[in-house]
Design an enzyme around this catalytic site. Structure first.
Site, PDB file in Angstrom:
ATOM      1  N   LYS A 155       0.842  -1.211   0.000  1.00 55.86           N
ATOM      2  CA  LYS A 155       0.000   0.000   0.000  1.00 55.86           C
ATOM      3  C   LYS A 155       0.879   1.265   0.000  1.00 55.86           C
ATOM      4  CE  LYS A 155      -3.741   2.592   0.749  1.00 55.86           C
ATOM      5  NZ  LYS A 155      -4.880   2.766  -0.134  1.00 55.86           N
ATOM      6  N   LYS A 202      -1.378  11.086   6.536  1.00 53.71           N
ATOM      7  CA  LYS A 202      -1.112   9.978   7.464  1.00 53.71           C
ATOM      8  C   LYS A 202      -0.361   8.871   6.723  1.00 53.71           C
ATOM      9  CE  LYS A 202      -4.199   6.918   7.825  1.00 53.71           C
ATOM     10  NZ  LYS A 202      -4.536   5.618   7.275  1.00 53.71           N
TER      11      LYS A 202
HETATM   12  N1  LIG Z   1     -11.770   6.658   2.334  1.00 52.43           N
HETATM   13  C1  LIG Z   1     -11.015   6.146   1.387  1.00 52.43           C
HETATM   14  O1  LIG Z   1     -11.170   6.446   0.191  1.00 52.43           O
HETATM   15  C2  LIG Z   1      -9.941   5.126   1.736  1.00 52.43           C
HETATM   16  C3  LIG Z   1      -9.331   4.420   0.709  1.00 52.43           C
HETATM   17  C4  LIG Z   1      -8.352   3.475   1.009  1.00 52.43           C
HETATM   18  C5  LIG Z   1      -7.976   3.294   2.327  1.00 52.43           C
HETATM   19  N2  LIG Z   1      -8.565   4.015   3.328  1.00 52.43           N
HETATM   20  C6  LIG Z   1      -8.130   3.778   4.723  1.00 52.43           C
HETATM   21  O2  LIG Z   1      -9.163   3.060   5.389  1.00 52.43           O
HETATM   22  C7  LIG Z   1      -9.194   3.463   6.765  1.00 52.43           C
HETATM   23  C8  LIG Z   1     -10.602   3.984   7.082  1.00 52.43           C
HETATM   24  O3  LIG Z   1     -10.906   5.065   6.224  1.00 52.43           O
HETATM   25  P1  LIG Z   1     -12.385   5.699   6.180  1.00 52.43           P
HETATM   26  O4  LIG Z   1     -12.384   6.631   5.026  1.00 52.43           O
HETATM   27  O5  LIG Z   1     -13.410   4.625   6.269  1.00 52.43           O
HETATM   28  O6  LIG Z   1     -12.358   6.539   7.537  1.00 52.43           O
HETATM   29  P2  LIG Z   1     -13.575   7.161   8.358  1.00 52.43           P
HETATM   30  O7  LIG Z   1     -14.773   7.357   7.512  1.00 52.43           O
HETATM   31  O8  LIG Z   1     -13.028   8.325   9.108  1.00 52.43           O
HETATM   32  O9  LIG Z   1     -13.914   5.998   9.395  1.00 52.43           O
HETATM   33  C9  LIG Z   1     -13.028   5.607  10.402  1.00 52.43           C
HETATM   34  C10 LIG Z   1     -13.691   4.521  11.215  1.00 52.43           C
HETATM   35  O10 LIG Z   1     -12.797   4.105  12.256  1.00 52.43           O
HETATM   36  C11 LIG Z   1     -13.444   4.299  13.519  1.00 52.43           C
HETATM   37  N3  LIG Z   1     -12.424   4.692  14.491  1.00 52.43           N
HETATM   38  C12 LIG Z   1     -11.430   5.606  14.305  1.00 52.43           C
HETATM   39  N4  LIG Z   1     -10.682   5.696  15.425  1.00 52.43           N
HETATM   40  C13 LIG Z   1     -11.212   4.842  16.316  1.00 52.43           C
HETATM   41  C14 LIG Z   1     -10.870   4.486  17.633  1.00 52.43           C
HETATM   42  N5  LIG Z   1      -9.815   5.033  18.270  1.00 52.43           N
HETATM   43  N6  LIG Z   1     -11.635   3.570  18.272  1.00 52.43           N
HETATM   44  C15 LIG Z   1     -12.694   3.019  17.642  1.00 52.43           C
HETATM   45  N7  LIG Z   1     -13.070   3.304  16.376  1.00 52.43           N
HETATM   46  C16 LIG Z   1     -12.319   4.207  15.730  1.00 52.43           C
HETATM   47  C17 LIG Z   1     -14.465   5.382  13.295  1.00 52.43           C
HETATM   48  O11 LIG Z   1     -15.447   5.342  14.290  1.00 52.43           O
HETATM   49  P3  LIG Z   1     -16.422   6.627  14.537  1.00 52.43           P
HETATM   50  O12 LIG Z   1     -17.546   6.464  13.545  1.00 52.43           O
HETATM   51  O13 LIG Z   1     -16.878   6.478  15.939  1.00 52.43           O
HETATM   52  O14 LIG Z   1     -15.589   7.859  14.313  1.00 52.43           O
HETATM   53  C18 LIG Z   1     -14.981   4.979  11.911  1.00 52.43           C
HETATM   54  O15 LIG Z   1     -15.846   3.875  11.995  1.00 52.43           O
HETATM   55  C19 LIG Z   1      -8.083   4.510   6.945  1.00 52.43           C
HETATM   56  O16 LIG Z   1      -6.929   3.874   7.413  1.00 52.43           O
HETATM   57  C20 LIG Z   1      -7.893   5.038   5.525  1.00 52.43           C
HETATM   58  O17 LIG Z   1      -6.561   5.534   5.333  1.00 52.43           O
HETATM   59  C21 LIG Z   1      -9.551   4.914   3.057  1.00 52.43           C
END
Ligand SMILES: NC(=O)c1ccc[n+]([C@@H]2O[C@H](COP(=O)([O-])OP(=O)(O)OC[C@H]3O[C@@H](n4cnc5c(N)ncnc54)[C@H](OP(=O)(O)O)[C@@H]3O)[C@@H](O)[C@H]2O)c1
Length: 295
Positions: A178, A246
């Site tokens: 990644k 990040k």
């Molecule tokens: N978005 C994209 O296009 C994409 C693409 C590839 C990879 N990613 C990766 O996938 C991961 C998630 O991305 P996302 O876009 O889905 O992020 P997001 O919408 O911000 O969601 C993050 C999730 O993690 C939970 N979370 C975060 N910190 C936490 C903690 N300390 N304890 C418990 N739950 C926690 C959040 O809970 P709450 O709802 O309570 O905040 C939420 O469910 C990241 O590592 C990102 O780099 C994202």
């Protein structure tokens, strides 16, 4: 996996932009899914929209699951849902597999792999590429690190939300792959930004330009999917600048260890910091062009 039916009892922890639809695909394909989300509202919305149940802690979500999927923010978030009294590991039964889709460091992957082994559990780091649309349409690319036997068990289940699920090597190899992906994208988006901005300043018909050059050697997924929206200054397409910074931070730490030079990637990271300073923390990564269009 339940013999004959190919349906599994699984858990999904972290129903964010990515996790919510990924868990939805598992339920839609008939797997028995229990979800957990830190803010309960998302888990409540998920169980209303899908067949499945919700749990009040990561531990209780993991209890009885053959495979636990997880997709949270960064290394610390991951540790906070996996470790401790209410964490995933505390609930997992011997032999169960944790599949982590968070984009995190290779170090934390190796750390959790070691802790899993100590407890008779299995771990696979499995970051994804394909963005929000890939998750919603079930066509993610999944890069895995771990053991072949565990990979063979999780692959048919992860196929529910993926176009390609590939084992890259031992624990941490998924995260390293990644990182290669993110380094490649950073330079590409800056090059595309400079090209789009140049074309606009030259008063060219950018729709025509993109149509012509995207079929040639300069063509890319970014050009086809983001070229015109970048020209229009629209940056609401998923993968956020905060997440990119990040990810680049993780790349820089790894590069310090392996000796790889990343001069252009460092420069682009500074550009992303400027985008953050302009209120673009949640803008998508194509917003690099904003700096060129507005300076
Ligand atoms: N978005 C994209 O296009 C994409 C693409 C590839 C990879 N990613 C990766 O996938 C991961 C998630 O991305 P996302 O876009 O889905 O992020 P997001 O919408 O911000 O969601 C993050 C999730 O993690 C939970 N979370 C975060 N910190 C936490 C903690 N300390 N304890 C418990 N739950 C926690 C959040 O809970 P709450 O709802 O309570 O905040 C939420 O469910 C990241 O590592 C990102 O780099 C994202």
């Amino acid at each position: 996996m339940i013999e004959g039916t190919k349906m599994a009892k699984v858990a999904f922890v972290g129903l964010g932009v990515m996790g919510y639809p990924m868990a939805g695909h598992l339920a839609a394909k008939g797997h028995d899914v229990t979800v957990y989300n830190r803010s309960p509202a998302k888990a409540e919305a998920w169980v209303k929209a899908h067949k499945g149940s919700k749990a009040s802690t990561p531990r209780s979500a993991a209890e009885g699951a053959e495979i636990v999927f997880c997709c949270v923010g960064n290394d610390d978030d991951l540790r906070s849902v996996v470790l401790g009294e209410d964490g995933i590991f505390a609930g997992m039964a011997s032999g169960a597999i944790l599949v982590d889709h968070t984009t995190a460091s290779a170090d934390v992957a190796r750390e959790l792999d070691g802790l899993a082994r100590d407890q008779g559990l299995h771990f696979i780091d499995a970051p994804v590429s394909g963005g929000q649309a890939g998750a919603e349409n079930g066509v993610l690319t999944v890069m895995c690190g771990g053991e072949q036997a565990s990979f063979d068990r999780i692959k048919p289940v992860a196929d529910c939300f993926s176009r390609a699920v590939t084992l890259m090597g031992p624990a941490g190899s998924g995260q390293l792959t990644k990182m290669v992906n993110q380094i490649a994208i950073a330079g590409l988006v800056q090059g595309l930004s400079e090209a789009m901005n140049f074309g606009q300043k030259a008063n060219l018909d950018m729709a025509k330009v993109i149509d012509v050059i995207s079929k040639g050697a300069a063509g890319s997924w970014q050009m086809e999917n983001r070229g015109s929206t970048m020209c229009e200054g629209k940056f609401d397409f998923g993968f956020a600048v905060d997440w990119m910074r990040k990810d680049l931070g993780i790349c820089f730490e790894e590069a310090q260890r392996n000796g790889a030079r990343l001069p252009v990637t460092h420069l682009i990271d500074q550009f992303y910091a400027q985008v953050q300073g302009r209120g673009g923390k949640r803008w998508d990564t194509s917003s690099l062009v904003h700096l060129l269009q507005n300076d």
